[in-house]
Design a protein around this motif. Structure first.
Motif, PDB file in Angstrom:
ATOM      1  N   THR A  99      -3.498  43.449 -21.538  1.00 32.61           N
ATOM      2  CA  THR A  99      -4.757  44.154 -21.295  1.00 32.61           C
ATOM      3  C   THR A  99      -5.866  43.125 -21.085  1.00 32.61           C
ATOM      4  N   PRO A 100      -6.519  43.122 -19.909  1.00 34.07           N
ATOM      5  CA  PRO A 100      -7.631  42.180 -19.723  1.00 34.07           C
ATOM      6  C   PRO A 100      -8.830  42.558 -20.592  1.00 34.07           C
ATOM      7  N   GLN A 101      -9.491  41.549 -21.151  1.00 35.82           N
ATOM      8  CA  GLN A 101     -10.670  41.775 -21.987  1.00 35.82           C
ATOM      9  C   GLN A 101     -11.828  42.250 -21.112  1.00 35.82           C
ATOM     10  N   VAL A 102     -12.371  43.409 -21.425  1.00 34.72           N
ATOM     11  CA  VAL A 102     -13.481  43.981 -20.663  1.00 34.72           C
ATOM     12  C   VAL A 102     -14.659  43.007 -20.686  1.00 34.72           C
ATOM     13  N   SER A 103     -15.281  42.804 -19.547  1.00 28.77           N
ATOM     14  CA  SER A 103     -16.453  41.957 -19.320  1.00 28.77           C
ATOM     15  C   SER A 103     -16.161  40.459 -19.343  1.00 28.77           C
ATOM     16  N   GLU A 104     -14.961  40.043 -19.708  1.00 27.29           N
ATOM     17  CA  GLU A 104     -14.629  38.616 -19.744  1.00 27.29           C
ATOM     18  C   GLU A 104     -13.593  38.237 -18.689  1.00 27.29           C
ATOM     19  N   VAL A 105     -12.630  39.128 -18.480  1.00 26.25           N
ATOM     20  CA  VAL A 105     -11.474  38.822 -17.639  1.00 26.25           C
ATOM     21  C   VAL A 105     -11.277  39.976 -16.658  1.00 26.25           C
ATOM     22  N   ASP A 106     -10.997  39.652 -15.390  1.00 32.02           N
ATOM     23  CA  ASP A 106     -10.778  40.695 -14.386  1.00 32.02           C
ATOM     24  C   ASP A 106      -9.305  41.112 -14.301  1.00 32.02           C
ATOM     25  N   GLU A 107      -8.403  40.152 -14.505  1.00 38.19           N
ATOM     26  CA  GLU A 107      -6.972  40.440 -14.436  1.00 38.19           C
ATOM     27  C   GLU A 107      -6.217  39.560 -15.415  1.00 38.19           C
ATOM     28  N   VAL A 108      -5.073  40.039 -15.878  1.00 32.59           N
ATOM     29  CA  VAL A 108      -4.126  39.223 -16.635  1.00 32.59           C
ATOM     30  C   VAL A 108      -2.751  39.508 -16.052  1.00 32.59           C
ATOM     31  N   ALA A 109      -1.925  38.477 -15.948  1.00 32.08           N
ATOM     32  CA  ALA A 109      -0.605  38.674 -15.352  1.00 32.08           C
ATOM     33  C   ALA A 109       0.364  37.590 -15.794  1.00 32.08           C
ATOM     34  N   TRP A 110       1.641  37.990 -15.840  1.00 35.41           N
ATOM     35  CA  TRP A 110       2.736  37.054 -16.073  1.00 35.41           C
ATOM     36  C   TRP A 110       3.207  36.536 -14.723  1.00 35.41           C
ATOM     37  N   PHE A 111       3.466  35.233 -14.641  1.00 35.46           N
ATOM     38  CA  PHE A 111       3.984  34.620 -13.420  1.00 35.46           C
ATOM     39  C   PHE A 111       5.202  33.776 -13.781  1.00 35.46           C
ATOM     40  N   PRO A 112       6.180  33.680 -12.856  1.00 34.56           N
ATOM     41  CA  PRO A 112       7.313  32.787 -13.121  1.00 34.56           C
ATOM     42  C   PRO A 112       6.791  31.379 -13.432  1.00 34.56           C
ATOM     43  N   LEU A 113       7.397  30.726 -14.421  1.00 36.36           N
ATOM     44  CA  LEU A 113       6.914  29.409 -14.844  1.00 36.36           C
ATOM     45  C   LEU A 113       6.804  28.415 -13.694  1.00 36.36           C
ATOM     46  N   HIS A 114       7.731  28.484 -12.728  1.00 37.71           N
ATOM     47  CA  HIS A 114       7.680  27.516 -11.625  1.00 37.71           C
ATOM     48  C   HIS A 114       6.471  27.738 -10.706  1.00 37.71           C
ATOM     49  N   GLU A 115       5.761  28.868 -10.847  1.00 32.31           N
ATOM     50  CA  GLU A 115       4.564  29.146 -10.036  1.00 32.31           C
ATOM     51  C   GLU A 115       3.255  28.817 -10.747  1.00 32.31           C
ATOM     52  N   ILE A 116       3.317  28.544 -12.052  1.00 36.39           N
ATOM     53  CA  ILE A 116       2.082  28.402 -12.845  1.00 36.39           C
ATOM     54  C   ILE A 116       1.171  27.307 -12.305  1.00 36.39           C
ATOM     55  N   VAL A 117       1.687  26.107 -12.112  1.00 29.06           N
ATOM     56  CA  VAL A 117       0.833  24.996 -11.672  1.00 29.06           C
ATOM     57  C   VAL A 117       0.181  25.310 -10.337  1.00 29.06           C
ATOM     58  N   GLU A 118       0.936  25.877  -9.414  1.00 27.97           N
ATOM     59  CA  GLU A 118       0.388  26.186  -8.087  1.00 27.97           C
ATOM     60  C   GLU A 118      -0.669  27.294  -8.156  1.00 27.97           C
ATOM     61  N   ARG A 119      -0.560  28.211  -9.078  1.00 21.86           N
ATOM     62  CA  ARG A 119      -1.521  29.312  -9.200  1.00 21.86           C
ATOM     63  C   ARG A 119      -2.815  28.918  -9.903  1.00 21.86           C
ATOM     64  N   LEU A 120      -2.763  27.920 -10.779  1.00 20.01           N
ATOM     65  CA  LEU A 120      -3.954  27.515 -11.515  1.00 20.01           C
ATOM     66  C   LEU A 120      -5.053  27.043 -10.565  1.00 20.01           C
ATOM     67  N   ALA A 121      -6.270  27.513 -10.781  1.00 20.90           N
ATOM     68  CA  ALA A 121      -7.388  27.205  -9.889  1.00 20.90           C
ATOM     69  C   ALA A 121      -8.052  25.872 -10.194  1.00 20.90           C
ATOM     70  N   TYR A 122      -7.918  25.378 -11.428  1.00 17.02           N
ATOM     71  CA  TYR A 122      -8.684  24.210 -11.845  1.00 17.02           C
ATOM     72  C   TYR A 122      -7.800  22.965 -11.950  1.00 17.02           C
ATOM     73  N   PRO A 123      -8.201  21.885 -11.279  1.00 18.61           N
ATOM     74  CA  PRO A 123      -7.390  20.665 -11.240  1.00 18.61           C
ATOM     75  C   PRO A 123      -7.030  20.101 -12.621  1.00 18.61           C
ATOM     76  N   ASP A 124      -7.958  20.170 -13.584  1.00 20.37           N
ATOM     77  CA  ASP A 124      -7.647  19.606 -14.897  1.00 20.37           C
ATOM     78  C   ASP A 124      -6.542  20.394 -15.600  1.00 20.37           C
ATOM     79  N   GLU A 125      -6.515  21.723 -15.416  1.00 20.37           N
ATOM     80  CA  GLU A 125      -5.430  22.529 -15.995  1.00 20.37           C
ATOM     81  C   GLU A 125      -4.116  22.272 -15.265  1.00 20.37           C
ATOM     82  N   LYS A 126      -4.178  22.155 -13.939  1.00 24.16           N
ATOM     83  CA  LYS A 126      -2.965  21.837 -13.161  1.00 24.16           C
ATOM     84  C   LYS A 126      -2.343  20.529 -13.656  1.00 24.16           C
ATOM     85  N   LYS A 127      -3.212  19.522 -13.817  1.00 22.18           N
ATOM     86  CA  LYS A 127      -2.753  18.203 -14.243  1.00 22.18           C
ATOM     87  C   LYS A 127      -2.139  18.255 -15.638  1.00 22.18           C
ATOM     88  N   LEU A 128      -2.791  18.947 -16.572  1.00 23.54           N
ATOM     89  CA  LEU A 128      -2.296  19.051 -17.939  1.00 23.54           C
ATOM     90  C   LEU A 128      -0.919  19.713 -17.984  1.00 23.54           C
TER      91      LEU A 128
END
Length: 136
Positions: A99-128
């Motif tokens: 359940t996305p948190q009202v007013s904080e988050v627009d969507e929440v979703a599960w993604f296959p682990l091999h897609e996580i890095v490619e889906r992340l929008a922020y370079p520092d999170e991708k790198k980590l």
């Protein structure tokens, strides 16, 4: 100071991301995917804050498996330069309802682990996540 991280589902095959609408996108449809995280409240440890924030933003309860590291960065907000430190953890899903948190988050979703890095929008999170191998 904030805390959060990557939640792996009970199958061990999917990771949980939060999505916010990119307000710079004129179509209003582009979603920026990131790791759930939020502010550490007074008296909380980073671990306690991370578990609470993940549950608040996603509806998913989780347990921490290990630390993934800390990201430090600077950003501008309201004309001020702000320094932020985020403690990241690897979590295992323990229950709850997605359940996305009202007013904080627009969507929440599960993604296959091999897609996580490619889906992340922020370079520092991708790198980590790439560096730690958390999404493998």
């Amino acid at each position: 100071m904030s805390a959060g991280g990557l939640v792996i589902d009970s199958s061990g095959k999917n990771g949980l991301l939060i999505g916010r609408i990119d307000h710079k996108d004129q179509s209003g449809k582009k979603i920026l995917w990131s790791l759930p995280k939020g502010h550490i409240e007074a008296g909380e440890t980073p671990e306690e804050a991370a578990i609470r924030e993940v549950a608040e933003e996603t509806g998913i309860n989780s347990t921490i498996e290990k630390s993934l590291g800390v990201i430090d960065f600077w950003f501008m907000a309201g004309g001020k330069r702000i320094h932020k430190t985020v403690h990241h953890f690897l979590f295992r899903e323990a229950g709850g309802i997605l359940t996305p948190q009202v007013s904080e988050v627009d969507e929440v979703a599960w993604f296959p682990l091999h897609e996580i890095v490619e889906r992340l929008a922020y370079p520092d999170e991708k790198k980590l996540i790439s560096k730690t191998g958390a999404a493998e």
